[in-house]
Motif scaffolding. Structure first.
Motif, mmCIF file in Angstrom:
data_model
loop_
_atom_site.group_PDB
_atom_site.id
_atom_site.type_symbol
_atom_site.label_atom_id
_atom_site.label_comp_id
_atom_site.label_asym_id
_atom_site.label_seq_id
_atom_site.Cartn_x
_atom_site.Cartn_y
_atom_site.Cartn_z
ATOM 1 N N ASN A 1 -13.388 0.812 -18.875
ATOM 2 C CA ASN A 1 -12.248 0.658 -17.976
ATOM 3 C C ASN A 1 -12.698 0.770 -16.520
ATOM 4 O O ASN A 1 -13.602 1.570 -16.195
ATOM 5 N N VAL A 2 -12.077 -0.015 -15.679
ATOM 6 C CA VAL A 2 -12.296 0.074 -14.237
ATOM 7 C C VAL A 2 -10.964 0.450 -13.601
ATOM 8 O O VAL A 2 -9.998 -0.323 -13.647
ATOM 9 N N GLU A 3 -10.893 1.638 -13.032
ATOM 10 C CA GLU A 3 -9.688 2.099 -12.366
ATOM 11 C C GLU A 3 -9.801 1.821 -10.865
ATOM 12 O O GLU A 3 -10.874 1.930 -10.277
ATOM 13 N N ASN A 4 -8.686 1.437 -10.252
ATOM 14 C CA ASN A 4 -8.662 1.062 -8.835
ATOM 15 C C ASN A 4 -9.649 -0.082 -8.587
ATOM 16 O O ASN A 4 -10.589 0.036 -7.790
ATOM 17 N N LEU A 5 -9.420 -1.178 -9.259
ATOM 18 C CA LEU A 5 -10.339 -2.325 -9.242
ATOM 19 C C LEU A 5 -10.668 -2.791 -7.831
ATOM 20 O O LEU A 5 -11.824 -3.136 -7.528
ATOM 21 N N PHE A 6 -9.694 -2.808 -6.925
ATOM 22 C CA PHE A 6 -9.911 -3.328 -5.581
ATOM 23 C C PHE A 6 -10.285 -2.240 -4.574
ATOM 24 O O PHE A 6 -10.283 -2.479 -3.360
ATOM 25 N N ASP A 7 -10.597 -1.042 -5.075
ATOM 26 C CA ASP A 7 -11.140 0.042 -4.254
ATOM 27 C C ASP A 7 -10.237 0.370 -3.057
ATOM 28 O O ASP A 7 -10.698 0.518 -1.926
ATOM 29 N N LYS A 8 -8.957 0.512 -3.324
ATOM 30 C CA LYS A 8 -7.983 0.763 -2.257
ATOM 31 C C LYS A 8 -7.947 2.247 -1.898
ATOM 32 O O LYS A 8 -7.970 3.113 -2.781
ATOM 33 N N ASN A 9 -7.881 2.545 -0.613
ATOM 34 C CA ASN A 9 -7.701 3.910 -0.136
ATOM 35 C C ASN A 9 -6.216 4.178 0.079
ATOM 36 O O ASN A 9 -5.526 3.373 0.722
ATOM 37 N N TYR A 10 -5.713 5.293 -0.441
ATOM 38 C CA TYR A 10 -4.295 5.606 -0.262
ATOM 39 C C TYR A 10 -4.091 7.117 -0.394
ATOM 40 O O TYR A 10 -4.861 7.822 -1.061
ATOM 41 N N VAL A 64 -6.667 12.084 -1.318
ATOM 42 C CA VAL A 64 -6.870 10.642 -1.398
ATOM 43 C C VAL A 64 -7.044 10.246 -2.851
ATOM 44 O O VAL A 64 -7.702 10.943 -3.633
ATOM 45 N N GLY A 65 -6.420 9.122 -3.240
ATOM 46 C CA GLY A 65 -6.591 8.618 -4.589
ATOM 47 C C GLY A 65 -8.048 8.294 -4.882
ATOM 48 O O GLY A 65 -8.836 7.996 -3.979
ATOM 49 N N ALA A 66 -8.433 8.347 -6.151
ATOM 50 C CA ALA A 66 -9.819 8.114 -6.542
ATOM 51 C C ALA A 66 -10.253 6.697 -6.179
ATOM 52 O O ALA A 66 -9.457 5.754 -6.252
ATOM 53 N N PRO A 67 -11.514 6.495 -5.777
ATOM 54 C CA PRO A 67 -12.004 5.153 -5.473
ATOM 55 C C PRO A 67 -12.212 4.353 -6.766
ATOM 56 O O PRO A 67 -11.868 4.833 -7.857
ATOM 57 N N ARG A 68 -12.774 3.145 -6.615
ATOM 58 C CA ARG A 68 -13.078 2.377 -7.815
ATOM 59 C C ARG A 68 -13.943 3.222 -8.745
ATOM 60 O O ARG A 68 -14.977 3.753 -8.356
ATOM 61 N N THR A 69 -13.477 3.354 -9.983
ATOM 62 C CA THR A 69 -14.140 4.242 -10.939
ATOM 63 C C THR A 69 -14.322 3.514 -12.262
ATOM 64 O O THR A 69 -13.378 2.923 -12.784
ATOM 65 N N VAL A 70 -15.537 3.555 -12.804
ATOM 66 C CA VAL A 70 -15.833 2.960 -14.105
ATOM 67 C C VAL A 70 -15.901 4.075 -15.144
ATOM 68 O O VAL A 70 -16.610 5.072 -14.950
#
Length: 452
Positions: free
Chosen positions: A419-428, A438-444
């Motif tokens: 799984n890839v979470e936060n596919l587009f590496d959005k900061n929020y 801050v929400g987690a960055p792109r994570t595999v």
């Protein structure tokens, strides 16, 4: 028994309530508190038993014990983060423990009175917890920035063992009767619960008791389910409950204090329809609870009531052969009532979004039946920084994708997942008001499950 050790974990940071603008979230791969450590230890023992004395009478009981502790380097921001991301950080050891014993016992009784079926449950629950902490701060603080963090100041005072800060005792006795009419097409549940909450706070420096709360309440509960059609259910319920007050965590002037117990109320009504391969639900609800605020003296305290009124919609099932879907939406009005500040009456509670949406698809590929592909979109609307409702965080949207492969390997069922979470590496920002992270960055995430 479990032990977890984490270096450079990122606690929440506090944004200045009087800031003129909310700063943009920093890179999620960074850490505005470099050098933090967290060691969590947990020992849990639990057991339960259930015995059918007859075909209409069942008795049950359960007992559990948990001993947990956290040893952490836990910084705090004071003054908090301003519009440019500047703040002052003070470092601390914030070590804590909890020792919790809980138990339950009860009986379930089934019988008929004419055309009415009864399922009566009489239950007792008990909870006792001792909590302690040691909060040792650095002598000084340093200026820093969430985009260009400084090294944490040294803590020169000796690290000490946590000492008792609070004792909580909760007991509850409840009786409920679920009555069934018309071959289970009409279910009516009526009940009553008697609760007792005792909270004691202690000085971690002297061991002396600093405050004590005793509260009790006898509260009703009621529920109704109507099935006019085989695939259609309508329901409504009402419940009240007595909850222990919040134990104030680090970052407040009254850290370790226990706030007074409070009574909450919940109303809910909804409909569920089974369309065959797809199920849909809709529900309206209202939940009332105290509103928590940070006072001018940096204490955590209650101010009035937060009344959450909302609508939840969901649908799930197989929309095409091999294609499964799930979608949900929540619309919420987190209204403040009975506030001490008249201008905040009717405003939204801080840090509570008024809309959330989620949708996902899971597709079994026809050319490789063991392979499934999936995707998910999550959206959360913005929320306010404070109860004044003058500044609002931006909403955010996250996209996740993944794959699942199931097969027999060596005669054992194996499921592989990627799984890839936060596919587009959005900061929020993830926020509860002035406290944010801050929400987690792109994570595999890779995993394998094997059935033996």
């Amino acid at each position: 028994m479990q032990r977890d050790s984490t270096d450079n974990f990122r606690p929440q940071v506090s944004i200045l309530s009087t800031t003129t603008a909310i700063p943009a979230p920093p890179d999620a791969r960074g850490n505005w508190y470099p050098g933090t450590t967290l060691v969590q230890k947990d020992t849990t023992v639990a057991s339960n038993i259930e015995f059918d004395l007859t075909d209409w009478l069942t008795v049950y009981a359960g007992l559990g014990y948990r001993d947990g502790s956290n040893d952490q380097v836990f910084p705090s921001s004071s003054p908090a983060v301003n519009a440019l991301g500047n703040f002052t950080v003070r470092n601390s050891y914030y070590d804590s423990y909890t020792r919790t014993t809980s138990g339950m016992a009860g009986t379930r009784l089934r019988f008929d009175t004419g055309p009415v079926r009864h399922a009566i449950n009489v239950g007792f629950t008990g909870f006792q917890q001792e909590a302690g902490n040691a909060y040792i701060q650095s002598a000084g603080s340093v200026a820093t920035n969430i985009y260009r963090p400084s090294r944490l100041p040294a803590i020169t005072a000796a690290r000490t063992d946590p000492t008792k800060a609070s004792e909580t005792t909760l007991t509850s006795v409840a009786v409920a009767d679920t009555m069934s009419f018309l071959d289970d097409r009409l279910l009516l549940t009526l009940g009553v619960r008697d609760q007792q909450v005792t909270l004691k706070s202690y000085s971690t420096a002297t061991g002396a008791m600093t405050s004590k709360y005793d509260a009790s309440a006898t509260t009703p509960l009621a529920g109704l389910v109507v099935k006019p059609l085989e695939n259609l259910s309508l329901y409504a319920n009402y419940a009240e409950g007595l909850s222990r007050g919040t134990i104030v965590g680090a970052g407040y002037a009254n850290t370790g204090a226990v706030l007074a117990p409070f009574k909450s109320k919940q109303y809910e009504a909804g409909v569920k329809v089974d369309w065959g391969t797809v199920t849909t639900t809709a529900a309206v609800f209202q939940i009332s609870k105290p509103n928590s605020i940070r006072t001018a003296s940096n204490d955590l305290a209650y101010d009035g009531e937060q009344r959450n009124r909302g609508l939840e919609l969901s649908a799930y099932g197989e929309i095409l052969p091999g294609l499964r879907a799930m979608a949900s939406a929540t619309f919420l009005k987190p209204e403040l009532t009975r506030t001490a500040v008249a201008a905040e009456q009717g405003n939204d509670a801080a840090g509570v979004p008024d809309k959330t949406f989620s949708g996902s698809l899971d597709w079994t590929t026809p050319w490789v039946p063991e392979l499934s592909l999936n995707g998910r979109v999550i959206h959360t609307s913005g929320s306010y920084l404070t109860a004044a409702n003058t500044l609002r965080f931006d909403g955010w949207t996250r996209v996740d994708v993944g794959a699942r492969y199931s097969a027999d390997i060596g005669g054992k069922p194996v499921t592989l997942r990627a799984n890839v979470e936060n596919l587009f590496d959005k900061n929020y920002w993830l926020t509860t008001g002035t406290y944010v992270t801050v929400g987690a960055p792109r994570t595999v995430v890779l995993s394998a499950t094997v059935d033996f």
